[in-house]
Write a protein that holds these residues in place. Structure first.
Motif, PDB file in Angstrom:
ATOM      1  N   UNK A   1      -1.674  45.697 -46.757  1.00 25.66           N
ATOM      2  CA  UNK A   1      -0.537  44.877 -46.328  1.00 25.66           C
ATOM      3  C   UNK A   1      -0.991  43.871 -45.271  1.00 25.66           C
ATOM      4  N   UNK A   2      -1.722  44.353 -44.278  1.00 25.10           N
ATOM      5  CA  UNK A   2      -2.186  43.466 -43.197  1.00 25.10           C
ATOM      6  C   UNK A   2      -3.172  42.424 -43.711  1.00 25.10           C
ATOM      7  N   UNK A   3      -4.070  42.832 -44.601  1.00 23.21           N
ATOM      8  CA  UNK A   3      -5.044  41.884 -45.142  1.00 23.21           C
ATOM      9  C   UNK A   3      -4.356  40.820 -45.996  1.00 23.21           C
ATOM     10  N   UNK A   4      -3.316  41.198 -46.702  1.00 23.94           N
ATOM     11  CA  UNK A   4      -2.589  40.237 -47.515  1.00 23.94           C
ATOM     12  C   UNK A   4      -1.862  39.213 -46.649  1.00 23.94           C
ATOM     13  N   UNK A   5      -1.325  39.645 -45.508  1.00 18.79           N
ATOM     14  CA  UNK A   5      -0.704  38.711 -44.571  1.00 18.79           C
ATOM     15  C   UNK A   5      -1.714  37.652 -44.139  1.00 18.79           C
ATOM     16  N   UNK A   6      -2.924  38.070 -43.802  1.00 18.63           N
ATOM     17  CA  UNK A   6      -3.962  37.117 -43.381  1.00 18.63           C
ATOM     18  C   UNK A   6      -4.354  36.185 -44.534  1.00 18.63           C
ATOM     19  N   UNK A   7      -4.420  36.715 -45.741  1.00 18.39           N
ATOM     20  CA  UNK A   7      -4.733  35.910 -46.921  1.00 18.39           C
ATOM     21  C   UNK A   7      -3.679  34.818 -47.115  1.00 18.39           C
ATOM     22  N   UNK A   8      -2.422  35.180 -47.001  1.00 15.29           N
ATOM     23  CA  UNK A   8      -1.336  34.210 -47.166  1.00 15.29           C
ATOM     24  C   UNK A   8      -1.383  33.133 -46.083  1.00 15.29           C
ATOM     25  N   UNK A   9      -1.673  33.528 -44.858  1.00 17.85           N
ATOM     26  CA  UNK A   9      -1.818  32.548 -43.781  1.00 17.85           C
ATOM     27  C   UNK A   9      -2.953  31.583 -44.070  1.00 17.85           C
ATOM     28  N   UNK A  10      -4.035  32.091 -44.626  1.00 21.33           N
ATOM     29  CA  UNK A  10      -5.176  31.238 -44.953  1.00 21.33           C
ATOM     30  C   UNK A  10      -4.835  30.269 -46.084  1.00 21.33           C
ATOM     31  N   UNK A  11      -4.023  30.704 -47.044  1.00 20.25           N
ATOM     32  CA  UNK A  11      -3.590  29.816 -48.113  1.00 20.25           C
ATOM     33  C   UNK A  11      -2.765  28.658 -47.533  1.00 20.25           C
ATOM     34  N   UNK A  12      -1.839  28.989 -46.625  1.00 18.64           N
ATOM     35  CA  UNK A  12      -1.033  27.943 -45.991  1.00 18.64           C
ATOM     36  C   UNK A  12      -1.950  26.980 -45.238  1.00 18.64           C
ATOM     37  N   UNK A  13      -2.893  27.521 -44.471  1.00 21.43           N
ATOM     38  CA  UNK A  13      -3.808  26.700 -43.677  1.00 21.43           C
ATOM     39  C   UNK A  13      -4.679  25.784 -44.533  1.00 21.43           C
TER      40      UNK A  13
ATOM     41  N   UNK B   1      -0.281  45.305 -33.211  1.00 19.11           N
ATOM     42  CA  UNK B   1       0.642  44.737 -34.193  1.00 19.11           C
ATOM     43  C   UNK B   1       1.462  43.627 -33.538  1.00 19.11           C
ATOM     44  N   UNK B   2       1.554  42.486 -34.225  1.00 16.48           N
ATOM     45  CA  UNK B   2       2.312  41.369 -33.672  1.00 16.48           C
ATOM     46  C   UNK B   2       3.806  41.638 -33.740  1.00 16.48           C
ATOM     47  N   UNK B   3       4.559  40.848 -32.964  1.00 14.81           N
ATOM     48  CA  UNK B   3       6.019  40.964 -32.995  1.00 14.81           C
ATOM     49  C   UNK B   3       6.535  40.694 -34.400  1.00 14.81           C
ATOM     50  N   UNK B   4       5.955  39.688 -35.084  1.00 10.92           N
ATOM     51  CA  UNK B   4       6.401  39.360 -36.443  1.00 10.92           C
ATOM     52  C   UNK B   4       6.197  40.534 -37.389  1.00 10.92           C
ATOM     53  N   UNK B   5       5.067  41.209 -37.248  1.00 11.40           N
ATOM     54  CA  UNK B   5       4.810  42.328 -38.167  1.00 11.40           C
ATOM     55  C   UNK B   5       5.788  43.471 -37.913  1.00 11.40           C
ATOM     56  N   UNK B   6       6.087  43.724 -36.652  1.00 16.94           N
ATOM     57  CA  UNK B   6       7.077  44.751 -36.341  1.00 16.94           C
ATOM     58  C   UNK B   6       8.450  44.360 -36.872  1.00 16.94           C
TER      59      UNK B   6
ATOM     60  N   UNK C   1       3.706  29.889 -38.235  1.00 11.88           N
ATOM     61  CA  UNK C   1       4.541  28.992 -37.433  1.00 11.88           C
ATOM     62  C   UNK C   1       4.322  29.225 -35.942  1.00 11.88           C
ATOM     63  N   UNK C   2       4.217  30.484 -35.548  1.00  9.11           N
ATOM     64  CA  UNK C   2       4.020  30.813 -34.133  1.00  9.11           C
ATOM     65  C   UNK C   2       2.661  30.331 -33.631  1.00  9.11           C
ATOM     66  N   UNK C   3       1.646  30.439 -34.485  1.00  7.96           N
ATOM     67  CA  UNK C   3       0.280  30.068 -34.078  1.00  7.96           C
ATOM     68  C   UNK C   3       0.024  28.570 -34.162  1.00  7.96           C
TER      69      UNK C   3
END
Length: 443
Positions: free
Chosen positions: A427-439, A1-6, A125-127
């Motif tokens: 929850x985790x899959x949705x985070x990745x989906x949102x990151x992909x939308x931004x990208x 788990x990343x720092x952001x997720x924690x 933002x971190x990546x």
């Protein structure tokens, strides 16, 4: 788990602990300020507008890209009441993890969606060395569960809320695990009806010559419907905006069967659509409704009290499809009562908002559909509108921006019910989906 997720799961724990129930107007500023602090700490230009009882949180994250588009992210921090408490397996105001699930009031609707979106932004933002390909504007309100009171006023006060796409508050997967993307919701007008047949309750022996308020009210309510549930109010359907052929096709493609629907909702009575020979899916998503929420009158205590009640009240709602104006709809109902000889029935409006249906062929909405397909390897379930109600129409009228809903839920989420929960996997899959939308805005 990343720092952001924690970090943001800790924030979710704090948010769930705040009983921000807008129906009771409790703890709303507390939740708003906690979210605002988190947005500011992440780097957003944040404003808390507290002109009304439920503060609005606005936070802008600017892109360094010239002529960047703007992605609006809409959420709400208010929740439904948690009662009845005895049906919860754990404290509703304590975020609890069990067997890969998180439990607590608001964990899906809508606090978990807020923290998932913050997590996605923080990780992106971190990546990417703090650079965004799109402006991101958070708009987070606190009265969604009570018909978004004053949200239209907030939009008028903040004309800077403009964008190219709105990611709406929440969403789900279907029973087969496919991502569901929804592009609209119904409107609503709620109102109270009151019958009064005297100054005092009377002895029930007088019922041979004196009308009672419960009879008067029930007779008035009965004029609203035919036996198959068709609404008999004159002109009720006049404003309805009919769905187009593609919208009807999208609903027909939904995998739920009538048997699934009946089982899921534990329905024992015959479906109204079966009585009149209509398609249940088309009716659910594209037709307005008129519903009696509750009736109050007379003696409700133990034993018997032979009384003829002088007053009776009913709480009633009409779910509205696009094209239907809440006030005009209520006017048709008032005119119907007068025409049926019930001009003595008092009508009091309580809440109202219009409906909205997205154009699912809009390029920005197609962007999200394509990203979902790339992320999961399969077509998402695309629904032009939901059967429920929300303030999408307020947002669209103020911004003219297309809207698409997506989120962290699944069919067993139990929004508004005891034991509301999400699956950590979703929850985790949705985070990745949102990151992909931004990208996707890099293109």
């Amino acid at each position: 788990m990343t720092i952001a997720r924690e970090t943001y799961l800790d924030l979710l724990k704090e948010l769930v602990a705040i009983p921000s129930v807008s129906a009771k107007r409790e703890h709303l500023p507390e939740a708003a300020n906690l979210i605002a602090d988190a947005l500011t700490e992440l780097g957003g230009e944040t404003t808390v507008d507290d002109h009304y009882f439920a503060p609005l949180v606005i936070s802008l994250f600017k892109s360094q890209k010239q002529n960047a588009k703007t992605l609006i992210i809409y959420n709400h921090y208010d929740v439904q009441p948690a009662e009845p408490f005895d049906l919860w397996k754990s404290d509703p105001w304590t975020l609890t993890e069990r067997e890969g699930h998180l439990y607590g009031r608001g964990v899906d609707d809508d606090k978990g969606n807020i923290t998932a979106r913050l997590t996605a932004l923080a990780e992106y933002l971190d990546e990417n060395k703090g650079e965004l390909p799109v402006n991101i504007l958070f708009v987070i309100e606190g009265s969604e569960e009570t018909a978004s009171q004053h949200l239209d006023d907030y939009f008028k006060e903040h004309p800077e809320i403009q964008g190219d796409l709105i990611i709406w508050e929440s969403g789900s997967k279907d029973k087969d695990g496919r991502v569901v993307l929804t592009g609209g919701n119904k409107g609503i007008v709620t109102f109270n009806l009151k019958a009064k047949t005297g100054g005092i309750d009377l002895h029930s022996s007088l019922a041979t010559v004196v009308d009672s308020a419960p009879w008067r009210l029930s007779q008035a309510l009965a004029t609203f419907f035919s036996t198959d549930g068709r609404i008999k109010v004159l002109h009720f359907y006049d404003q309805v905006k009919e769905p187009n052929q593609r919208e009807r096709k999208l609903v027909n493609l939904l995998s739920d069967t009538k048997e699934d629907f009946i089982k899921k909702n534990q329905i024992e009575a015959p479906l109204l659509t079966d009585k009149r020979g209509d398609d249940w899916k088309q009716a659910l998503y594209f037709e307005p409704s008129l519903n009696i929420e509750g009736i109050t009158t007379g003696y409700q205590g133990a034993g018997v009290k032979t009384v003829l009640p002088a007053e009776a009240t009913a709480k009633v709602e009409a779910r509205l499809v696009p094209g239907m104006d809440p006030d005009k709809t209520l006017t048709t109902i008032k005119e119907h009562l007068v025409a049926q000889g019930f001009e003595d029935i008092e009508v009091e409006k309580t809440l109202g908002q219009g409906g909205y249906r997205s154009d699912m062929t809009n390029p920005e909405i197609e962007r999200v559909i394509n990203v979902s397909k790339q992320e999961t390897g399969e077509d998402p379930v695309v629904i032009p509108t939901s059967a429920g109600t929300g303030p999408m129409n307020y947002a669209y009228e103020a911004t003219g921006t297309p809207i698409i809903a997506l989120g962290i839920g699944y069919p067993g989420t139990l929004d508004h019910a005891p034991n509301e929960n999400i699956r950590l996997k979703d929850y985790d899959e949705n985070v990745e989906f949102l990151k992909a939308i931004i990208a996707s805005y890099k293109e």
